[in-house]
Design a protein around this motif. Structure first.
Motif, PDB file in Angstrom:
ATOM      1  N   TYR A  57      -5.703  -0.827  10.023  1.00 56.86           N
ATOM      2  CA  TYR A  57      -4.355  -0.957   9.485  1.00 56.86           C
ATOM      3  C   TYR A  57      -3.330  -0.323  10.421  1.00 56.86           C
ATOM      4  N   SER A  58      -3.678   0.760  11.068  1.00 63.66           N
ATOM      5  CA  SER A  58      -2.728   1.398  11.993  1.00 63.66           C
ATOM      6  C   SER A  58      -2.348   0.442  13.125  1.00 63.66           C
ATOM      7  N   ALA A  85      -2.529  -2.963  12.879  1.00 62.04           N
ATOM      8  CA  ALA A  85      -1.766  -4.034  12.230  1.00 62.04           C
ATOM      9  C   ALA A  85      -0.342  -3.570  11.944  1.00 62.04           C
ATOM     10  N   ARG A  86      -0.201  -2.328  11.547  1.00 64.26           N
ATOM     11  CA  ARG A  86       1.124  -1.758  11.255  1.00 64.26           C
ATOM     12  C   ARG A  86       1.993  -1.774  12.510  1.00 64.26           C
ATOM     13  N   THR A 106      -3.393   8.515   1.252  1.00 64.23           N
ATOM     14  CA  THR A 106      -3.015   7.220   1.833  1.00 64.23           C
ATOM     15  C   THR A 106      -1.580   6.883   1.467  1.00 64.23           C
ATOM     16  N   TYR A 117       1.574   6.386   4.130  1.00 63.34           N
ATOM     17  CA  TYR A 117       2.195   5.070   4.263  1.00 63.34           C
ATOM     18  C   TYR A 117       3.178   4.827   3.118  1.00 63.34           C
ATOM     19  N   VAL A 174       0.216  -6.702   2.447  1.00 65.76           N
ATOM     20  CA  VAL A 174      -0.954  -6.621   3.314  1.00 65.76           C
ATOM     21  C   VAL A 174      -2.005  -5.842   2.527  1.00 65.76           C
ATOM     22  N   THR A 189      -5.501  -3.975   2.165  1.00 65.04           N
ATOM     23  CA  THR A 189      -6.438  -3.250   3.012  1.00 65.04           C
ATOM     24  C   THR A 189      -7.650  -2.829   2.190  1.00 65.04           C
ATOM     25  N   ILE A 243      -9.200   2.426   7.391  1.00 65.91           N
ATOM     26  CA  ILE A 243      -8.489   1.449   6.567  1.00 65.91           C
ATOM     27  C   ILE A 243      -8.358   0.152   7.368  1.00 65.91           C
ATOM     28  N   VAL A 255      -7.555  -4.153   7.532  1.00 65.57           N
ATOM     29  CA  VAL A 255      -6.792  -5.232   6.920  1.00 65.57           C
ATOM     30  C   VAL A 255      -7.746  -6.288   6.382  1.00 65.57           C
TER      31      VAL A 255
END
Length: 115
Positions: free
Chosen positions: A35-36, A38-39, A65, A69, A96, A98, A104, A106
């Motif tokens: 996720y980091s 994708a972020r 979490t 975020y 999104v 996760t 984490i 996606v």
């Protein structure tokens, strides 16, 4: 019936001519994307995290979490530990999804509005 078909034809022609702007496609991520990562990609593409008010969040057992975020809307404490992260751009809002509590990853992206 001809009037209905003519209306659809005019609407299609207007859209093709630029009269109606189509929504951008949803972002896609490779399987098991962190996720980091994708972020960072979403930010580079002009998406902005949609801050969710603490009173609207569901983060039982996943408070860390949700603190990390601000876009975290909800996180499940058990099972796949799924979270929904909200993002916005040009009138579109996406979620999104996760999975995972530590790494984490996606799982998917879906439209919430304006897409």
């Amino acid at each position: 019936m001809r009037t209905v078909l003519a209306t659809f034809a005019l609407a299609a022609a207007a859209a093709a001519a630029g009269g109606v702007q189509a929504a951008d496609p949803l972002p896609k991520f490779k399987l098991n994307t962190l996720y980091s990562d994708a972020r960072a990609s979403l930010l580079d593409l002009g998406w902005q995290p949609e801050s969710v008010a603490a009173s609207s969040r569901t983060c039982d057992g996943r408070e860390s979490t949700c603190e990390a975020y601000p876009e975290a809307e909800s996180c499940a404490p058990l099972g796949a530990a799924a979270c929904s992260m909200l993002w916005k751009r040009d009138g579109q809002v996406i979620s999104v999804t996760t999975i995972g509590a530590h790494d984490i990853l996606v799982r998917s992206a879906s439209c919430r509005s304006g897409c």
